[in-house]
Design a protein around this motif. Sequence first.
Motif, PDB file in Angstrom:
ATOM      1  N   GLY A   1     -68.576 -19.529   3.950  1.00  0.00           N
ATOM      2  CA  GLY A   1     -69.226 -19.909   5.187  1.00  0.00           C
ATOM      3  C   GLY A   1     -68.371 -20.797   6.055  1.00  0.00           C
ATOM      4  O   GLY A   1     -68.681 -20.991   7.239  1.00  0.00           O
ATOM      5  N   THR A   2     -67.300 -21.360   5.507  1.00  0.00           N
ATOM      6  CA  THR A   2     -66.411 -22.189   6.308  1.00  0.00           C
ATOM      7  C   THR A   2     -65.694 -21.351   7.363  1.00  0.00           C
ATOM      8  O   THR A   2     -65.665 -21.690   8.543  1.00  0.00           O
ATOM      9  CB  THR A   2     -65.378 -22.899   5.419  1.00  0.00           C
ATOM     10  OG1 THR A   2     -66.052 -23.649   4.415  1.00  0.00           O
ATOM     11  CG2 THR A   2     -64.494 -23.824   6.239  1.00  0.00           C
ATOM     12  N   GLU A   3     -65.081 -20.261   6.937  1.00  0.00           N
ATOM     13  CA  GLU A   3     -64.425 -19.327   7.852  1.00  0.00           C
ATOM     14  C   GLU A   3     -64.936 -17.907   7.668  1.00  0.00           C
ATOM     15  O   GLU A   3     -65.047 -17.163   8.630  1.00  0.00           O
ATOM     16  CB  GLU A   3     -62.909 -19.346   7.645  1.00  0.00           C
ATOM     17  CG  GLU A   3     -62.205 -20.616   8.068  1.00  0.00           C
ATOM     18  CD  GLU A   3     -60.696 -20.436   8.100  1.00  0.00           C
ATOM     19  OE1 GLU A   3     -60.218 -19.541   8.835  1.00  0.00           O
ATOM     20  OE2 GLU A   3     -59.998 -21.176   7.380  1.00  0.00           O
ATOM     21  N   THR A   4     -65.204 -17.543   6.438  1.00  0.00           N
ATOM     22  CA  THR A   4     -65.661 -16.201   6.120  1.00  0.00           C
ATOM     23  C   THR A   4     -67.009 -16.282   5.407  1.00  0.00           C
ATOM     24  O   THR A   4     -67.293 -17.247   4.691  1.00  0.00           O
ATOM     25  CB  THR A   4     -64.632 -15.475   5.238  1.00  0.00           C
ATOM     26  OG1 THR A   4     -64.248 -16.341   4.160  1.00  0.00           O
ATOM     27  CG2 THR A   4     -63.388 -15.115   6.040  1.00  0.00           C
ATOM     28  N   GLN A   5     -67.814 -15.248   5.559  1.00  0.00           N
ATOM     29  CA  GLN A   5     -69.167 -15.250   5.030  1.00  0.00           C
ATOM     30  C   GLN A   5     -69.316 -14.494   3.718  1.00  0.00           C
ATOM     31  O   GLN A   5     -70.233 -14.769   2.941  1.00  0.00           O
ATOM     32  CB  GLN A   5     -70.117 -14.618   6.058  1.00  0.00           C
ATOM     33  CG  GLN A   5     -70.120 -15.311   7.404  1.00  0.00           C
ATOM     34  CD  GLN A   5     -70.663 -16.719   7.338  1.00  0.00           C
ATOM     35  OE1 GLN A   5     -71.721 -16.967   6.747  1.00  0.00           O
ATOM     36  NE2 GLN A   5     -69.960 -17.659   7.947  1.00  0.00           N
ATOM     37  N   HIS A   6     -68.443 -13.538   3.444  1.00  0.00           N
ATOM     38  CA  HIS A   6     -68.651 -12.635   2.316  1.00  0.00           C
ATOM     39  C   HIS A   6     -67.502 -12.637   1.306  1.00  0.00           C
ATOM     40  O   HIS A   6     -67.586 -11.973   0.275  1.00  0.00           O
ATOM     41  CB  HIS A   6     -68.863 -11.208   2.818  1.00  0.00           C
ATOM     42  CG  HIS A   6     -69.927 -11.113   3.873  1.00  0.00           C
ATOM     43  ND1 HIS A   6     -71.267 -11.214   3.578  1.00  0.00           N
ATOM     44  CD2 HIS A   6     -69.836 -10.964   5.219  1.00  0.00           C
ATOM     45  CE1 HIS A   6     -71.971 -11.098   4.695  1.00  0.00           C
ATOM     46  NE2 HIS A   6     -71.122 -10.959   5.704  1.00  0.00           N
ATOM     47  N   VAL A   7     -66.435 -13.370   1.607  1.00  0.00           N
ATOM     48  CA  VAL A   7     -65.282 -13.469   0.720  1.00  0.00           C
ATOM     49  C   VAL A   7     -64.670 -14.848   0.936  1.00  0.00           C
ATOM     50  O   VAL A   7     -64.840 -15.462   1.993  1.00  0.00           O
ATOM     51  CB  VAL A   7     -64.254 -12.351   1.021  1.00  0.00           C
ATOM     52  CG1 VAL A   7     -63.634 -12.522   2.405  1.00  0.00           C
ATOM     53  CG2 VAL A   7     -63.159 -12.294  -0.059  1.00  0.00           C
ATOM     54  N   THR A   8     -63.985 -15.362  -0.074  1.00  0.00           N
ATOM     55  CA  THR A   8     -63.266 -16.613   0.081  1.00  0.00           C
ATOM     56  C   THR A   8     -61.985 -16.562  -0.730  1.00  0.00           C
ATOM     57  O   THR A   8     -61.778 -15.645  -1.535  1.00  0.00           O
ATOM     58  CB  THR A   8     -64.126 -17.816  -0.355  1.00  0.00           C
ATOM     59  OG1 THR A   8     -63.520 -19.026   0.114  1.00  0.00           O
ATOM     60  CG2 THR A   8     -64.281 -17.897  -1.870  1.00  0.00           C
ATOM     61  N   PHE A   9     -61.108 -17.535  -0.511  1.00  0.00           N
ATOM     62  CA  PHE A   9     -59.872 -17.616  -1.289  1.00  0.00           C
ATOM     63  C   PHE A   9     -59.948 -18.793  -2.249  1.00  0.00           C
ATOM     64  O   PHE A   9     -60.677 -19.755  -2.025  1.00  0.00           O
ATOM     65  CB  PHE A   9     -58.643 -17.730  -0.383  1.00  0.00           C
ATOM     66  CG  PHE A   9     -58.448 -19.090   0.243  1.00  0.00           C
ATOM     67  CD1 PHE A   9     -57.692 -20.064  -0.390  1.00  0.00           C
ATOM     68  CD2 PHE A   9     -59.021 -19.388   1.466  1.00  0.00           C
ATOM     69  CE1 PHE A   9     -57.505 -21.317   0.183  1.00  0.00           C
ATOM     70  CE2 PHE A   9     -58.848 -20.636   2.058  1.00  0.00           C
ATOM     71  CZ  PHE A   9     -58.089 -21.598   1.410  1.00  0.00           C
ATOM     72  N   ALA A  10     -59.187 -18.697  -3.315  1.00  0.00           N
ATOM     73  CA  ALA A  10     -59.184 -19.745  -4.333  1.00  0.00           C
ATOM     74  C   ALA A  10     -57.834 -19.758  -5.029  1.00  0.00           C
ATOM     75  O   ALA A  10     -57.013 -18.853  -4.879  1.00  0.00           O
ATOM     76  CB  ALA A  10     -60.303 -19.511  -5.351  1.00  0.00           C
ATOM     77  N   GLY A  11     -57.620 -20.825  -5.808  1.00  0.00           N
ATOM     78  CA  GLY A  11     -56.400 -20.930  -6.597  1.00  0.00           C
ATOM     79  C   GLY A  11     -56.646 -21.793  -7.810  1.00  0.00           C
ATOM     80  O   GLY A  11     -57.699 -22.434  -7.943  1.00  0.00           O
ATOM     81  N   TYR A  12     -55.691 -21.797  -8.709  1.00  0.00           N
ATOM     82  CA  TYR A  12     -55.800 -22.669  -9.882  1.00  0.00           C
ATOM     83  C   TYR A  12     -54.414 -23.050 -10.360  1.00  0.00           C
ATOM     84  O   TYR A  12     -53.411 -22.384 -10.059  1.00  0.00           O
ATOM     85  CB  TYR A  12     -56.591 -21.985 -11.000  1.00  0.00           C
ATOM     86  CG  TYR A  12     -55.743 -21.233 -11.994  1.00  0.00           C
ATOM     87  CD1 TYR A  12     -55.343 -21.827 -13.202  1.00  0.00           C
ATOM     88  CD2 TYR A  12     -55.320 -19.937 -11.739  1.00  0.00           C
ATOM     89  CE1 TYR A  12     -54.558 -21.131 -14.110  1.00  0.00           C
ATOM     90  CE2 TYR A  12     -54.542 -19.244 -12.637  1.00  0.00           C
ATOM     91  CZ  TYR A  12     -54.160 -19.840 -13.827  1.00  0.00           C
ATOM     92  OH  TYR A  12     -53.359 -19.153 -14.721  1.00  0.00           O
ATOM     93  N   LEU A  13     -54.352 -24.139 -11.102  1.00  0.00           N
ATOM     94  CA  LEU A  13     -53.139 -24.520 -11.810  1.00  0.00           C
ATOM     95  C   LEU A  13     -53.525 -25.093 -13.163  1.00  0.00           C
ATOM     96  O   LEU A  13     -54.558 -25.753 -13.305  1.00  0.00           O
ATOM     97  CB  LEU A  13     -52.314 -25.541 -11.027  1.00  0.00           C
ATOM     98  CG  LEU A  13     -52.919 -26.905 -10.725  1.00  0.00           C
ATOM     99  CD1 LEU A  13     -51.806 -27.946 -10.540  1.00  0.00           C
ATOM    100  CD2 LEU A  13     -53.762 -26.850  -9.455  1.00  0.00           C
ATOM    101  N   ARG A  14     -52.715 -24.790 -14.144  1.00  0.00           N
ATOM    102  CA  ARG A  14     -52.865 -25.347 -15.475  1.00  0.00           C
ATOM    103  C   ARG A  14     -51.529 -25.944 -15.880  1.00  0.00           C
ATOM    104  O   ARG A  14     -50.517 -25.248 -15.922  1.00  0.00           O
ATOM    105  CB  ARG A  14     -53.281 -24.272 -16.484  1.00  0.00           C
ATOM    106  CG  ARG A  14     -53.499 -24.804 -17.903  1.00  0.00           C
ATOM    107  CD  ARG A  14     -53.827 -23.662 -18.848  1.00  0.00           C
ATOM    108  NE  ARG A  14     -54.098 -24.152 -20.211  1.00  0.00           N
ATOM    109  CZ  ARG A  14     -54.276 -23.340 -21.265  1.00  0.00           C
ATOM    110  NH1 ARG A  14     -54.230 -22.018 -21.106  1.00  0.00           N
ATOM    111  NH2 ARG A  14     -54.512 -23.862 -22.450  1.00  0.00           N
ATOM    112  N   ASN A  15     -51.521 -27.253 -16.146  1.00  0.00           N
ATOM    113  CA  ASN A  15     -50.315 -27.959 -16.572  1.00  0.00           C
ATOM    114  C   ASN A  15     -50.471 -28.370 -18.027  1.00  0.00           C
ATOM    115  O   ASN A  15     -51.368 -29.147 -18.367  1.00  0.00           O
ATOM    116  CB  ASN A  15     -50.076 -29.205 -15.720  1.00  0.00           C
ATOM    117  CG  ASN A  15     -49.742 -28.868 -14.275  1.00  0.00           C
ATOM    118  OD1 ASN A  15     -49.217 -27.799 -13.992  1.00  0.00           O
ATOM    119  ND2 ASN A  15     -50.043 -29.770 -13.363  1.00  0.00           N
ATOM    120  N   THR A  16     -49.619 -27.839 -18.873  1.00  0.00           N
ATOM    121  CA  THR A  16     -49.650 -28.124 -20.307  1.00  0.00           C
ATOM    122  C   THR A  16     -48.328 -28.761 -20.719  1.00  0.00           C
ATOM    123  O   THR A  16     -47.258 -28.286 -20.315  1.00  0.00           O
ATOM    124  CB  THR A  16     -49.874 -26.846 -21.126  1.00  0.00           C
ATOM    125  OG1 THR A  16     -51.074 -26.220 -20.687  1.00  0.00           O
ATOM    126  CG2 THR A  16     -49.989 -27.148 -22.602  1.00  0.00           C
TER     127      THR A  16
END
Length: 415
Positions: free
Chosen positions: A200-215
């Motif tokens: 809902g910020t910019e798009t209504q039906h899809v959004t972007f995401a990311g992740y990081l894992r530091n071990t």
Amino acid sequence: MRLLILLASTTMLAACGGAGPQSAGSGAPPTGSGGGGVGDGSGETHTFVNPTEQRTYKAVGSTHSYQYQVIEAGRPGASQGAQLYRGDAKTVRNSNLSVDYNPRDAIFNVSFSNGLAGTSATSRFQDPLHRTDFGGALEPQFGTPDLESAAFGFEGINYLEAGSSNNLTRRPGGEFIFDLIDTGAPGSRDVTTFFYQTPGTETQHVTFAGYLRNTAGVVQSEIDNADGSTSTILTQTNTFERGAFAYGELTATDAIPTTGTGSFEGAMLASMVFNNLPDAIGNTDTYFQWIAGRATTAIDFGANTFSLSLDGNVSAPLFDGTSRAHSVFENAQFRANGAGQIDLVAAGGFLGQFNEAWVVNPGGGRLDINIAGSSIDGAFYGPNGEEIGGGYRIVGGTPDERIDILGTFVGRNGN
């Protein structure tokens, strides 16, 4: 030693971070199987912005990992050894990346396991303290992009973080280096951070995401010197995972337009390794950097073709007590152009390749990428295909270089 649970705190509220009670539409992404409640004829009330029931989304994007050892990090001559780098971009049809959200309890379950990329992050964010943000005493872990900073300028970014650390203390400074609290015992760290833009910020039906894992794993050992003496050394083994992807409510195939054109504009995010120095100066130390910016996708539904342009800003590298030698500097500009075709039968959306990609450093120095391989995989979202989301990869092909850019993009039709 006592296990120290690393949690982070903030609120995951309105798109711009305002105060107030959490709601799914203002601070938590809905999840779903990819079509429920959006033109699938089910009659369900669930929507992407305001979810009413638990859903699991299949995400499209890419992940990569880098594992290596550093002996005596932070000392002169320290370098990355025993290196293993892997990456993979998933298509719309074969993705095993997933995001699950339960609006009843505000619990996230995310899985970014991909054997081809060497990634295995699977996390359950169920404690309210798993929510974190930049600007307080507790912040997301080192290496997390601050997408709401002036450098990137996004709104509605939410961060969740969980993991553990045992017998380790961070050294002062901005590098990923640890010391042992009890030198007679090994130390370990394993923390995963998941972040996304509020639907809902910019798009209504899809959004972007990311992740990081530091071990990280740290051990102390004794080595024999040539003169017969011994020295005590610390060896730190790091495994870094990164990923970027889009997820949302897919358009039913028969609802995707077959005529006309569309211009889709939205966000792009990528994780990059860029090391063109091994042959030039013999340095194989490699560092992760984030790229974030805008994507423009032009689609001709009648001709079943599309073009994609990426325009992003590059973050600072994640240093680790080694040489710090790198070629792409903070606030460099990234550009890439590609094209392809819509193929709903074979690809479930659209697919293509890049024909050019480059970065321009502050000061104007340009670095062109010799593309050995690339991919663009996308899908349509919303009741009538009014939004898009996808993933991409650009692999450098010059010998004795490690260049790989893996990311995602979303967009909304402005026509």
